[in-house]
Design a protein around this motif. Structure first.
Motif, PDB file in Angstrom:
ATOM      1  N   HIS A 153       0.870  -1.267   0.167  1.00  0.00           N
ATOM      2  CA  HIS A 153       0.030  -0.176   0.013  1.00  0.00           C
ATOM      3  C   HIS A 153       0.848   1.162   0.042  1.00  0.00           C
ATOM      4  CE1 HIS A 153      -3.743  -2.400   0.726  1.00  0.00           C
ATOM      5  NE2 HIS A 153      -2.979  -3.236   1.644  1.00  0.00           N
ATOM      6  N   PRO A 154       1.199   1.784  -1.112  1.00  0.00           N
ATOM      7  CA  PRO A 154       2.111   3.066  -1.255  1.00  0.00           C
ATOM      8  C   PRO A 154       1.373   4.220  -0.576  1.00  0.00           C
ATOM      9  CG  PRO A 154       0.912   2.691  -3.416  1.00  0.00           C
ATOM     10  CD  PRO A 154       0.618   1.414  -2.591  1.00  0.00           C
ATOM     11  N   TYR A 155       2.365   5.064   0.066  1.00  0.00           N
ATOM     12  CA  TYR A 155       1.813   6.385   0.420  1.00  0.00           C
ATOM     13  C   TYR A 155       1.666   7.232  -0.655  1.00  0.00           C
ATOM     14  CZ  TYR A 155       3.346   4.676   5.093  1.00  0.00           C
ATOM     15  OH  TYR A 155       3.371   3.827   6.235  1.00  0.00           O
ATOM     16  N   VAL A 177       7.911   4.490   2.099  1.00  0.00           N
ATOM     17  CA  VAL A 177       7.233   4.592   0.749  1.00  0.00           C
ATOM     18  C   VAL A 177       5.897   3.915   0.753  1.00  0.00           C
ATOM     19  CG1 VAL A 177       9.268   5.027  -0.667  1.00  0.00           C
ATOM     20  CG2 VAL A 177       8.355   2.780  -0.160  1.00  0.00           C
ATOM     21  N   GLY A 178       5.805   3.295   1.737  1.00  0.00           N
ATOM     22  CA  GLY A 178       4.305   2.471   1.964  1.00  0.00           C
ATOM     23  C   GLY A 178       4.487   1.406   3.042  1.00  0.00           C
ATOM     24  N   GLU A 179       3.308   0.701   3.081  1.00  0.00           N
ATOM     25  CA  GLU A 179       3.328  -0.527   4.035  1.00  0.00           C
ATOM     26  C   GLU A 179       3.287  -1.803   3.237  1.00  0.00           C
ATOM     27  OE1 GLU A 179       0.251   0.238   6.942  1.00  0.00           O
ATOM     28  OE2 GLU A 179       1.505   1.818   7.930  1.00  0.00           O
ATOM     29  N   GLU A 197      12.206   2.214  -0.528  1.00  0.00           N
ATOM     30  CA  GLU A 197      12.394   1.677  -1.956  1.00  0.00           C
ATOM     31  C   GLU A 197      13.753   1.799  -2.068  1.00  0.00           C
ATOM     32  OE1 GLU A 197       9.634   2.647  -5.353  1.00  0.00           O
ATOM     33  OE2 GLU A 197      11.341   4.413  -5.191  1.00  0.00           O
ATOM     34  N   GLU A 198      14.294   0.800  -3.064  1.00  0.00           N
ATOM     35  CA  GLU A 198      15.711   0.668  -3.405  1.00  0.00           C
ATOM     36  C   GLU A 198      15.535   1.012  -4.839  1.00  0.00           C
ATOM     37  OE1 GLU A 198      17.656   0.524  -0.929  1.00  0.00           O
ATOM     38  OE2 GLU A 198      16.369   0.042   0.701  1.00  0.00           O
ATOM     39  N   LYS A 199      16.701   0.359  -5.584  1.00  0.00           N
ATOM     40  CA  LYS A 199      17.128   0.516  -6.784  1.00  0.00           C
ATOM     41  C   LYS A 199      15.939  -0.220  -7.586  1.00  0.00           C
ATOM     42  CE  LYS A 199      21.905   0.905  -6.587  1.00  0.00           C
ATOM     43  NZ  LYS A 199      23.099   0.576  -6.889  1.00  0.00           N
ATOM     44  N   LEU A 200      15.509   0.278  -8.465  1.00  0.00           N
ATOM     45  CA  LEU A 200      14.473  -0.387  -9.522  1.00  0.00           C
ATOM     46  C   LEU A 200      13.211  -0.651  -8.909  1.00  0.00           C
ATOM     47  CD1 LEU A 200      16.995  -2.765 -11.501  1.00  0.00           C
ATOM     48  CD2 LEU A 200      16.270  -0.344 -12.217  1.00  0.00           C
ATOM     49  N   GLY A 201      12.867  -0.005  -7.979  1.00  0.00           N
ATOM     50  CA  GLY A 201      11.302  -0.148  -7.385  1.00  0.00           C
ATOM     51  C   GLY A 201      11.582  -1.212  -6.417  1.00  0.00           C
ATOM     52  N   ALA A 202      12.321  -1.884  -5.966  1.00  0.00           N
ATOM     53  CA  ALA A 202      12.364  -3.094  -5.163  1.00  0.00           C
ATOM     54  C   ALA A 202      12.242  -2.399  -3.689  1.00  0.00           C
ATOM     55  CB  ALA A 202      13.789  -3.634  -5.019  1.00  0.00           C
ATOM     56  N   LEU A 203      11.576  -3.380  -2.375  1.00  0.00           N
ATOM     57  CA  LEU A 203      11.574  -2.653  -1.288  1.00  0.00           C
ATOM     58  C   LEU A 203      12.303  -3.438  -0.309  1.00  0.00           C
ATOM     59  CD1 LEU A 203       7.568  -2.794  -1.739  1.00  0.00           C
ATOM     60  CD2 LEU A 203       8.941  -1.003  -1.907  1.00  0.00           C
ATOM     61  N   THR A 204      12.781  -2.749   0.663  1.00  0.00           N
ATOM     62  CA  THR A 204      13.415  -3.255   1.857  1.00  0.00           C
ATOM     63  C   THR A 204      12.532  -2.746   3.223  1.00  0.00           C
ATOM     64  OG1 THR A 204      15.479  -3.138   0.726  1.00  0.00           O
ATOM     65  CG2 THR A 204      15.345  -3.283   3.130  1.00  0.00           C
ATOM     66  N   VAL A 205      12.512  -3.819   4.091  1.00  0.00           N
ATOM     67  CA  VAL A 205      11.966  -3.645   5.323  1.00  0.00           C
ATOM     68  C   VAL A 205      12.624  -4.022   6.525  1.00  0.00           C
ATOM     69  CG1 VAL A 205       9.279  -3.443   4.742  1.00  0.00           C
ATOM     70  CG2 VAL A 205      10.687  -5.779   5.234  1.00  0.00           C
ATOM     71  N   THR A 206      12.957  -3.132   7.582  1.00  0.00           N
ATOM     72  CA  THR A 206      13.782  -3.252   8.406  1.00  0.00           C
ATOM     73  C   THR A 206      12.840  -3.442   9.779  1.00  0.00           C
ATOM     74  OG1 THR A 206      15.598  -1.872   7.625  1.00  0.00           O
ATOM     75  CG2 THR A 206      15.566  -2.232  10.085  1.00  0.00           C
TER      76      THR A 206
END
Length: 280
Positions: A153-155, A177-179, A197-206
């Motif tokens: 779900h992007p903000y 950038v979202g949940e 958001e990382e390179k090429l639209g990939a996502l990272t969650v910590t």
């Protein structure tokens, strides 16, 4: 959202390739396992531990004064440092600046870093016992049930959230950038994690979870591919907790790694991915 179950043998093979690549990257020359110090620079020229020369900062730049007899050379060109040199970095930038020691004069590389708008140096020693004794990161056994589908779900606009880091003197910012919304085995409620958001639209969650401080480090991260749009118009990703990895601060006390945002804490035991390495 259902747990995904691709062919287990192929899934295991892909995970093993991921693990091999991950351990190889950690064991790279002058990587995170070679860090042996983190020291802030002061306004007046002064010696620092483990490194020849006199080091200082005037605010915008870092300054090093050394004689040829100190044995320091520039990493980029191999040219000896004989006199005073300077370098300027933007905040969060790093530079492998000078080197010294060993038979080839390259045993230790000195990294110049700018964190919290202040200059610091970190030594990267190829003879560090953490590096020379490394034989891979311990992991949990593969858990196919912890490969789950999540909806993104992007903000409307990214939200910058202040966070702490592994260094109490360095503040960080999480650009959410979202949940990611998903379910986990044995639980009825949905979980929510804020993503970057990382390179090429990939996502990272910590994230934190209930294994932290017991079998895992205080926090970990996991990345996904770029979200794809399903037939219903939802943006979805595969969230594979078997690929949860440690930040560099799990391997060295000299990292400035970002902590999770306040709400990225799972009331669940994520017994997948990397465990805490017993290195220091």
């Amino acid at each position: 959202m259902n747990t995904t179950h691709p062919d287990l043998e192929a899934q295991l093979a892909r995970w093993q390739r991921f693990r091999n690549s991950r351990d190889t990257a950690l064991a790279s020359d002058y990587g995170w396992l070679t860090l042996t110090s983190f020291q802030w620079l002061e306004g007046a020229p002064a010696a620092v531990e483990l490194v020849p020369g006199l080091w200082s900062t005037d605010g915008p730049t870092a300054i090093l004064t050394a004689a040829a007899a100190d044995g320091l050379t520039l990493v980029e060109t191999g040219e000896p440092v004989d006199g005073t040199i300077s370098a300027a970095l933007a905040n969060e930038e790093s530079l492998l600046w000078v080197q010294y020691g060993g038979a080839d004069g390259r045993r230790v590389v000195v990294e110049l870093a700018r964190r919290a708008d202040k200059y610091a140096v970190r030594t990267r020693d190829s003879a560090s016992p953490v590096f020379t004794g490394f034989d891979g990161v311990p992991t949990f056994d593969y858990r196919p049930d912890l490969v789950v589908e999540a909806t993104f779900h992007p903000y409307p606009e990214p939200v910058e959230v202040p966070i702490g880091t592994a260094n109490p003197l360095v503040d960080g910012v999480h650009r959410s950038v979202g949940e990611l919304v998903f379910r986990l085995p044995g639980e009825d409620h949905e979980f929510h994690l804020q993503a970057e958001e990382e390179k090429l639209g990939a996502l990272t969650v910590t994230f934190h979870d209930e294994t932290n401080g017991e079998s895992t480090d205080e926090w970990r991260k996991v990345s996904t591919a770029r979200p794809r749009v399903d037939p219903q118009g939802n943006r979805t990703v595969v969230l594979d907790f078997n690929r949860a990895i440690n930040y560099p601060s799990a391997f060295t006390p000299y990292g400035t790694c970002p902590m999770p945002v306040k709400n990225n804490s799972l009331d669940y035991r994520i017994e997948a991915g990397e465990k805490e390495p017993a290195l220091f």
